[in-house]
Design an enzyme around this catalytic site. Structure first.
Site, PDB file in Angstrom:
ATOM      1  N   GLU A   1      -5.727  -3.713  -1.237  1.00  0.00           N
ATOM      2  CA  GLU A   1      -6.103  -4.924  -0.493  1.00  0.00           C
ATOM      3  C   GLU A   1      -7.200  -5.721  -1.195  1.00  0.00           C
ATOM      4  OE1 GLU A   1      -5.622  -1.927   0.643  1.00  0.00           O
ATOM      5  OE2 GLU A   1      -4.718  -1.926   2.639  1.00  0.00           O
TER       6      GLU A   1
ATOM      7  N   THR B   1       0.856  -1.186   0.000  1.00  0.00           N
ATOM      8  CA  THR B   1       0.000   0.000   0.000  1.00  0.00           C
ATOM      9  C   THR B   1       0.890   1.233   0.000  1.00  0.00           C
ATOM     10  OG1 THR B   1      -0.015   0.067   2.393  1.00  0.00           O
ATOM     11  CG2 THR B   1      -1.783  -1.173   1.346  1.00  0.00           C
TER      12      THR B   1
ATOM     13  N   TRP C   1     -20.119  16.077  10.506  1.00  0.00           N
ATOM     14  CA  TRP C   1     -19.119  15.714   9.502  1.00  0.00           C
ATOM     15  C   TRP C   1     -19.306  16.489   8.201  1.00  0.00           C
ATOM     16  CZ3 TRP C   1     -15.253  13.232  11.449  1.00  0.00           C
ATOM     17  CH2 TRP C   1     -15.441  12.293  12.471  1.00  0.00           C
TER      18      TRP C   1
ATOM     19  N   LYS D   1     -14.495  17.352  10.886  1.00  0.00           N
ATOM     20  CA  LYS D   1     -15.522  17.335  11.922  1.00  0.00           C
ATOM     21  C   LYS D   1     -15.681  18.746  12.488  1.00  0.00           C
ATOM     22  CE  LYS D   1     -17.420  14.203  15.242  1.00  0.00           C
ATOM     23  NZ  LYS D   1     -17.223  13.019  16.060  1.00  0.00           N
TER      24      LYS D   1
HETATM   25  P1  AMP Z   1      -5.149   2.356  -2.871  1.00  0.00           P
HETATM   26  O1  AMP Z   1      -4.996   1.172  -1.993  1.00  0.00           O
HETATM   27  O2  AMP Z   1      -3.916   3.204  -2.939  1.00  0.00           O
HETATM   28  O3  AMP Z   1      -5.645   1.971  -4.221  1.00  0.00           O
HETATM   29  O4  AMP Z   1      -6.244   3.314  -2.229  1.00  0.00           O
HETATM   30  C1  AMP Z   1      -7.542   2.851  -1.899  1.00  0.00           C
HETATM   31  C2  AMP Z   1      -8.415   4.009  -1.460  1.00  0.00           C
HETATM   32  O5  AMP Z   1      -8.681   4.888  -2.554  1.00  0.00           O
HETATM   33  C3  AMP Z   1      -9.788   3.586  -0.999  1.00  0.00           C
HETATM   34  O6  AMP Z   1      -9.776   3.130   0.338  1.00  0.00           O
HETATM   35  C4  AMP Z   1     -10.583   4.867  -1.164  1.00  0.00           C
HETATM   36  O7  AMP Z   1     -10.408   5.740  -0.055  1.00  0.00           O
HETATM   37  C5  AMP Z   1      -9.960   5.505  -2.371  1.00  0.00           C
HETATM   38  N1  AMP Z   1     -10.818   5.244  -3.552  1.00  0.00           N
HETATM   39  C6  AMP Z   1     -10.680   4.287  -4.484  1.00  0.00           C
HETATM   40  N2  AMP Z   1     -11.641   4.379  -5.418  1.00  0.00           N
HETATM   41  C7  AMP Z   1     -12.430   5.422  -5.066  1.00  0.00           C
HETATM   42  C8  AMP Z   1     -13.617   6.031  -5.605  1.00  0.00           C
HETATM   43  N3  AMP Z   1     -14.170   5.595  -6.738  1.00  0.00           N
HETATM   44  N4  AMP Z   1     -14.151   7.078  -4.937  1.00  0.00           N
HETATM   45  C9  AMP Z   1     -13.595   7.551  -3.804  1.00  0.00           C
HETATM   46  N5  AMP Z   1     -12.477   7.034  -3.247  1.00  0.00           N
HETATM   47  C10 AMP Z   1     -11.903   5.983  -3.860  1.00  0.00           C
END
Ligand code: AMP
Length: 543
Positions: A330, A185, A444, A439
């Protein structure tokens, strides 16, 4: 009673073998790191992948060994995806945009034995080579004649390494739960965490990706382009989905500026491409300023962060369907797709549905839980943390019991950290990352919603909302904005625009214009950087 069906294992190697046998003439087109376009076919790729697997064995890579890549989207990276996993080793795709110290950390944490790198990354790896003593060889992804001078120990040329070997390889019959690839990540909080995919999770994810109604990759003459880098979550599965479905695969190399992307989209007749919103925004600005058309693209996939309404509408006006998906490292990553139900496809409501983060796919279970862990109703209104499970969702972090205990529940769910709602049709709406919520006075404010409204203003290129400490309300929103080229937008005008569209108490206390937005290693706006810069008491930040 057990059924009487064959117990054939799902394997990554079989995808490329199938492509080479059944549509071996279909092309893979790459912009090389050196610049020129390279083209060959799935049949060619399969032959070179076999040679590479032999070369890996000759180097000493064995089953389960981690073999790292630091590479852009090119045919060589594609070959590594298949050769490493196919022979039973683990392809560890490293995000080169991470900080050098994080890269050293994950090479050691993964215990990588070999590192394959594009020549672009030689200086980066030279700077940390002393900290990664267990790496036995560095393979530079170029011809022997193009090897740059380097202090990297045991530096070899990719092409020279594979040249002497046979173009046939007997891919082992692996148990489908064998580890196939590893991706960390991006580590916006704490150390990066490793997600270890399997052959089974990868193949099932690719199947589901191919099913995406609007992607239609099974039709003739489809061409898929993962603009999302191949070091990020298996490039959303597209390098598996294209050969599985017979689509041409177009790989954009290292260049993510609008013009070279536009040229590839047009020249290679790309029909579907996947990228984070900032890339689509850049391309849109390019189209608007040059007046150029996009003639082949029928659908674009967007995810990684929320796609704003203005972006979706602009592409739809050009006849390009926006497929909005949600996922995480993940979750392999795709868990929703943007295929909208028939009754929601027409009329004024269509945009509202497209703005949601897609609809839960078959294979993935989702639920929303409150702070007490109780499941909340799927009514499109009850907000809580999103939990997921499924055959392409991680069950633990690699060698990280503390993070595993924090994010995986005892009854088999993964806690995403996203605050969301689900509705009865399975549409997911992401309200915010829990750490990005603002917040204010106990209520929120969604930073995503505020940003989406702001980028609807024609003078705004990018916007990010962050919380700033406030004595009275605990937190208040600050909006950080990059203007569109040529725009003279000021805070008063933007504030007036926002005031017509959001609740009064959502209006930012401060609007700050900056020249360049900081982005994370995966192309998302780096709120962490913005918070470090601006969300401090005035004197500490030097404001
Ligand atoms: P990553 O593991 O770097 O791909 O990041 C994952 C995170 O990206 C998720 O937990 C979300 O917070 C954000 N994310 C992915 N797709 C979207 C989406 N379509 N809209 C809003 N947030 C997203």
């Amino acid at each position: 009673m057990r059924g009487l069906m064959m117990d054939r294992q799902l394997s990554i190697a079989s995808i490329l073998t199938y492509a080479a046998t059944r549509h071996g003439e279909v092309e893979i087109v790459s912009r090389t790191v050196e610049g020129p376009i390279h083209r060959y076919t799935y049949a060619d790729a399969a032959r070179r992948t076999a040679k590479l697997a032999h070369a890996l064995q000759a180097l000493g890579a064995g089953p389960g060994n981690r073999v790292a890549t630091l590479a852009w989207n090119t045919f060589r990276h594609f070959e590594l995806y298949y050769a490493i996993s196919g022979m039973g080793a683990v392809a560890h795709t490293i995000n080169p945009r991470l900080h050098a110290s994080q890269i050293a950390f994950i090479i050691n944490h993964a215990d990588d034995r070999f590192v394959f790198l594009d020549t672009t990354f030689v200086p980066l790896l030279e700077s940390i080579a002393a900290q990664t003593p267990r790496v036995k060889a560095f393979v530079l992804m170029c011809e022997e004649s193009a090897l740059p001078p380097t202090s990297l120990p045991n530096a070899l040329s990719y092409e020279a390494l594979m040249a002497p070997h046979s173009s046939e390889f007997a891919w082992p019959d692996l148990d489908e739960n064998t580890a196939s690839s590893l991706c960390y990540t991006s580590g916006t909080t704490g150390d990066p965490k490793g997600v270890l995919y399997t052959h089974r999770s990868t193949v099932l994810h690719a199947f589901s990706s191919c099913m995406s109604e609007t992607g239609r990759p099974f039709e003739n003459n489809r061409a898929l382009m993962p603009i999302v880098p191949m070091f990020h979550v298996n490039a959303w599965g597209l390098p598996y989905c294209a050969p599985m479905s017979g689509a041409k695969l177009v790989l954009p190399g290292a260049l993510h500026d609008a013009e070279p992307l536009y040229d590839l989209l047009e020249n290679e007749c790309v029909t579907t491409a996947g990228a984070v919103p900032v890339i689509w925004q850049r391309l849109l600005t390019y189209l608007e300023t040059t007046g150029k058309p996009l003639r082949s693209l029928t659908a674009l996939r967007v995810g990684g962060s929320a796609a704003p309404a203005a972006l979706i509408e602009a592409y739809e006006r050009r006849g390009i369907e926006v497929v909005h998906g949600w996922g995480m490292t993940e979750t392999s990553p795709v868990c929703t797709n943007g295929s909208i139900k028939g009754e929601h496809r027409a009329g004024a409501e269509r945009l509202n549905y497209q703005l949601k983060a897609g609809r839960c796919m078959f294979g993935v279970d989702m639920k929303i839980v409150g702070e007490d862990g109780q499941t909340l109703p799927e009514d499109g209104a009850s907000q809580g943390e999103l939990l997921v499970r499924g055959p392409w969702v991680a069950s633990a972090y690699y060698n990280d019991p503390a993070a595993t205990a924090a994010f995986f529940t005892a009854d088999g769910w993964f806690r995403t950290g996203d605050v969301a709602t689900l509705d009865a049709d399975g549409y997911l709406t992401i309200f915010d990352r829990s750490k990005d919520l603002i917040k204010s006075g106990g209520e929120w404010i969604s930073s995503i919603d505020l940003e989406n409204v702001a980028v609807g203003h024609p003078g705004v290129e990018e916007a990010a909302a962050i919380a700033i400490p406030d004595a009275e309300w605990a937190e208040r929103p600050m909006l950080v904005v990059v203007r569109k080229a040529g725009s003279a937008l000021d805070a008063a005008e933007l504030n007036a625009y926002l005031a017509e569209r959001v609740a009064k108490w959502w209006l930012p206390d401060e609007i700050r214009f900056i020249a360049d937005m900081p982005h994370t290693a995966t192309g998302k706006i780096s709120k962490k950087t913005l918070r470090e810069r601006y969300a401090q008491p005035a004197t500490a930040a030097g404001i």
